[in-house]
Write a protein that holds these residues in place. Structure first.
Motif, PDB file in Angstrom:
ATOM      1  N   ASP A 178       0.863  -1.177   0.000  1.00 53.56           N
ATOM      2  CA  ASP A 178       0.000   0.000   0.000  1.00 53.56           C
ATOM      3  C   ASP A 178       0.902   1.231   0.000  1.00 53.56           C
ATOM      4  O   ASP A 178       1.440   1.606   1.040  1.00 53.56           O
ATOM      5  CB  ASP A 178      -0.897  -0.004   1.241  1.00 53.56           C
ATOM      6  CG  ASP A 178      -1.786   1.227   1.304  1.00 53.56           C
ATOM      7  OD1 ASP A 178      -1.737   2.047   0.365  1.00 53.56           O
ATOM      8  OD2 ASP A 178      -2.509   1.378   2.299  1.00 53.56           O
ATOM      9  N   ASN A 198       0.278   4.228   0.012  1.00 52.14           N
ATOM     10  CA  ASN A 198      -0.291   5.405   0.664  1.00 52.14           C
ATOM     11  C   ASN A 198       0.014   5.458   2.154  1.00 52.14           C
ATOM     12  O   ASN A 198      -0.493   6.323   2.856  1.00 52.14           O
ATOM     13  CB  ASN A 198      -1.808   5.421   0.468  1.00 52.14           C
ATOM     14  CG  ASN A 198      -2.182   5.697  -0.976  1.00 52.14           C
ATOM     15  OD1 ASN A 198      -1.616   6.581  -1.611  1.00 52.14           O
ATOM     16  ND2 ASN A 198      -3.128   4.935  -1.503  1.00 52.14           N
ATOM     17  N   GLU A 199       0.830   4.539   2.660  1.00 60.50           N
ATOM     18  CA  GLU A 199       1.152   4.537   4.086  1.00 60.50           C
ATOM     19  C   GLU A 199       2.192   5.608   4.388  1.00 60.50           C
ATOM     20  O   GLU A 199       3.230   5.691   3.718  1.00 60.50           O
ATOM     21  CB  GLU A 199       1.668   3.172   4.513  1.00 60.50           C
ATOM     22  CG  GLU A 199       1.840   3.029   6.008  1.00 60.50           C
ATOM     23  CD  GLU A 199       2.131   1.602   6.423  1.00 60.50           C
ATOM     24  OE1 GLU A 199       2.327   1.392   7.617  1.00 60.50           O
ATOM     25  OE2 GLU A 199       2.151   0.725   5.551  1.00 60.50           O
ATOM     26  N   SER A 230      -0.741   7.311   8.715  1.00 59.62           N
ATOM     27  CA  SER A 230      -1.853   7.397   7.771  1.00 59.62           C
ATOM     28  C   SER A 230      -1.742   6.217   6.818  1.00 59.62           C
ATOM     29  O   SER A 230      -0.641   5.822   6.425  1.00 59.62           O
ATOM     30  CB  SER A 230      -1.803   8.713   6.986  1.00 59.62           C
ATOM     31  OG  SER A 230      -2.777   8.709   5.943  1.00 59.62           O
ATOM     32  N   HIS A 231      -2.893   5.667   6.436  1.00 61.88           N
ATOM     33  CA  HIS A 231      -2.914   4.541   5.505  1.00 61.88           C
ATOM     34  C   HIS A 231      -3.616   4.891   4.191  1.00 61.88           C
ATOM     35  O   HIS A 231      -3.864   4.006   3.373  1.00 61.88           O
ATOM     36  CB  HIS A 231      -3.598   3.337   6.152  1.00 61.88           C
ATOM     37  CG  HIS A 231      -2.931   2.877   7.414  1.00 61.88           C
ATOM     38  ND1 HIS A 231      -1.778   2.125   7.419  1.00 61.88           N
ATOM     39  CD2 HIS A 231      -3.242   3.093   8.720  1.00 61.88           C
ATOM     40  CE1 HIS A 231      -1.406   1.873   8.671  1.00 61.88           C
ATOM     41  NE2 HIS A 231      -2.280   2.456   9.471  1.00 61.88           N
ATOM     42  N   ASP A 232      -3.918   6.186   4.013  1.00 64.40           N
ATOM     43  CA  ASP A 232      -4.610   6.600   2.785  1.00 64.40           C
ATOM     44  C   ASP A 232      -3.977   7.845   2.174  1.00 64.40           C
ATOM     45  O   ASP A 232      -4.674   8.720   1.666  1.00 64.40           O
ATOM     46  CB  ASP A 232      -6.107   6.812   3.058  1.00 64.40           C
ATOM     47  CG  ASP A 232      -6.365   7.815   4.189  1.00 64.40           C
ATOM     48  OD1 ASP A 232      -5.406   8.501   4.619  1.00 64.40           O
ATOM     49  OD2 ASP A 232      -7.525   7.914   4.635  1.00 64.40           O
ATOM     50  N   GLY A 233      -2.659   7.907   2.240  1.00 64.93           N
ATOM     51  CA  GLY A 233      -1.965   9.021   1.607  1.00 64.93           C
ATOM     52  C   GLY A 233      -2.114  10.345   2.317  1.00 64.93           C
ATOM     53  O   GLY A 233      -1.885  11.397   1.715  1.00 64.93           O
ATOM     54  N   LEU A 273      -4.997  11.468   3.887  1.00 67.40           N
ATOM     55  CA  LEU A 273      -6.366  11.983   3.983  1.00 67.40           C
ATOM     56  C   LEU A 273      -6.894  11.867   5.401  1.00 67.40           C
ATOM     57  O   LEU A 273      -7.594  12.765   5.898  1.00 67.40           O
ATOM     58  CB  LEU A 273      -7.282  11.232   3.014  1.00 67.40           C
ATOM     59  CG  LEU A 273      -6.989  11.444   1.521  1.00 67.40           C
ATOM     60  CD1 LEU A 273      -7.911  10.569   0.682  1.00 67.40           C
ATOM     61  CD2 LEU A 273      -7.161  12.911   1.153  1.00 67.40           C
ATOM     62  N   THR A 274      -6.590  10.765   6.058  1.00 69.22           N
ATOM     63  CA  THR A 274      -6.979  10.576   7.461  1.00 69.22           C
ATOM     64  C   THR A 274      -5.771  10.057   8.236  1.00 69.22           C
ATOM     65  O   THR A 274      -4.855   9.463   7.662  1.00 69.22           O
ATOM     66  CB  THR A 274      -8.140   9.571   7.600  1.00 69.22           C
ATOM     67  OG1 THR A 274      -7.721   8.297   7.094  1.00 69.22           O
ATOM     68  CG2 THR A 274      -9.361  10.056   6.843  1.00 69.22           C
ATOM     69  N   TRP A 275      -5.797  10.296   9.555  1.00 65.31           N
ATOM     70  CA  TRP A 275      -4.669   9.929  10.417  1.00 65.31           C
ATOM     71  C   TRP A 275      -5.187   9.275  11.693  1.00 65.31           C
ATOM     72  O   TRP A 275      -6.331   9.524  12.120  1.00 65.31           O
ATOM     73  CB  TRP A 275      -3.866  11.181  10.795  1.00 65.31           C
ATOM     74  CG  TRP A 275      -3.167  11.800   9.627  1.00 65.31           C
ATOM     75  CD1 TRP A 275      -3.695  12.676   8.720  1.00 65.31           C
ATOM     76  CD2 TRP A 275      -1.820  11.570   9.228  1.00 65.31           C
ATOM     77  NE1 TRP A 275      -2.746  13.002   7.782  1.00 65.31           N
ATOM     78  CE2 TRP A 275      -1.591  12.353   8.067  1.00 65.31           C
ATOM     79  CE3 TRP A 275      -0.793  10.785   9.742  1.00 65.31           C
ATOM     80  CZ2 TRP A 275      -0.367  12.367   7.418  1.00 65.31           C
ATOM     81  CZ3 TRP A 275       0.439  10.802   9.101  1.00 65.31           C
ATOM     82  CH2 TRP A 275       0.637  11.574   7.946  1.00 65.31           C
TER      83      TRP A 275
END
Length: 205
Positions: free
Chosen positions: A8, A10-11, A39-42, A44-46
């Motif tokens: 992934d 985006n990590e 963050s695991h979505d680039g 966007l969320t943390w």
């Protein structure tokens, strides 16, 4: 820091200072915190962050300048190795100033599991730099690690860690020194970054 080698991509990992205690007022029992964010979505969320202060502080309990009073993970990028990969991750490095019970110094910590755990490069008994201020780590083309630290009175100290066994994190630091062009009065006492740039000489390639 983007984990480019992950399934992934985006990590992201951020290591940060936390709390309301300034570095020079920090003590072991009332510290300036060390906090890890993921963050695991680039980005966007943390997550809400994980306080790992004593995971880092306790690395220095028997160190060269005494038990930790303050650690400041200086601003700038985490250095990700281009060459050293242990398991699923490329090695990460952070240089930082350190206030111990006996003195101040700069050290480098490294992680082989994307920031979950950390170790002191070269061990806590060996001072990486006597600059005692904001520091940066950079990986040299042979895989060794250079630390550059601001001297509080001006100038910059440099030192290089050479691996004897990179996979195990074993090796030795050279001697912390101030190169002549980096002496006080010749350069600003700034929080400067060190970069290795690929270059090719036009004359002969």
């Amino acid at each position: 820091l983007f984990r480019s080698d992950a399934e992934d991509p985006n990590e992201i990992l951020v290591m940060a200072v936390g709390g309301h205690v300034p570095y020079f007022s920090s003590t072991y029992d009332n510290p300036q915190y060390v906090v890890r964010f993921r963050s695991h979505d680039g980005g966007l969320t943390w997550d809400n962050g994980t306080n790992i202060t004593y995971d880092i502080y306790d690395l220095y309990n028997n160190g060269a300048v005494g038990k930790a009073k303050g650690i400041f993970l200086t601003s700038g990028r985490i250095m990700q190795s281009r060459y050293i990969k242990v398991g699923d991750y490329y090695r990460l490095y952070i240089a930082h100033p350190f206030r111990g019970e006996d003195d101040q110094a700069c050290f480098v910590i490294y992680s082989d599991d994307f920031g979950e755990t950390w170790q002191v490069l070269g061990g806590a008994q060996t001072i990486a730099s006597d600059g005692k201020d904001e520091s940066k780590a950079e990986e040299l083309p042979d895989g060794s690690v250079m630390i550059s630290s601001r001297v509080q009175s001006g100038g910059r100290t440099m030192n290089v860690f050479a691996y004897t066994d990179a996979a195990k994190g074993e090796g030795v630091w050279s001697s912390s020194s101030v190169p002549v062009p980096m002496q006080s009065g010749k350069v600003n006492a700034c929080n400067g970054e060190t970069l290795v740039l690929p270059a090719r000489r036009n004359g002969d390639g």
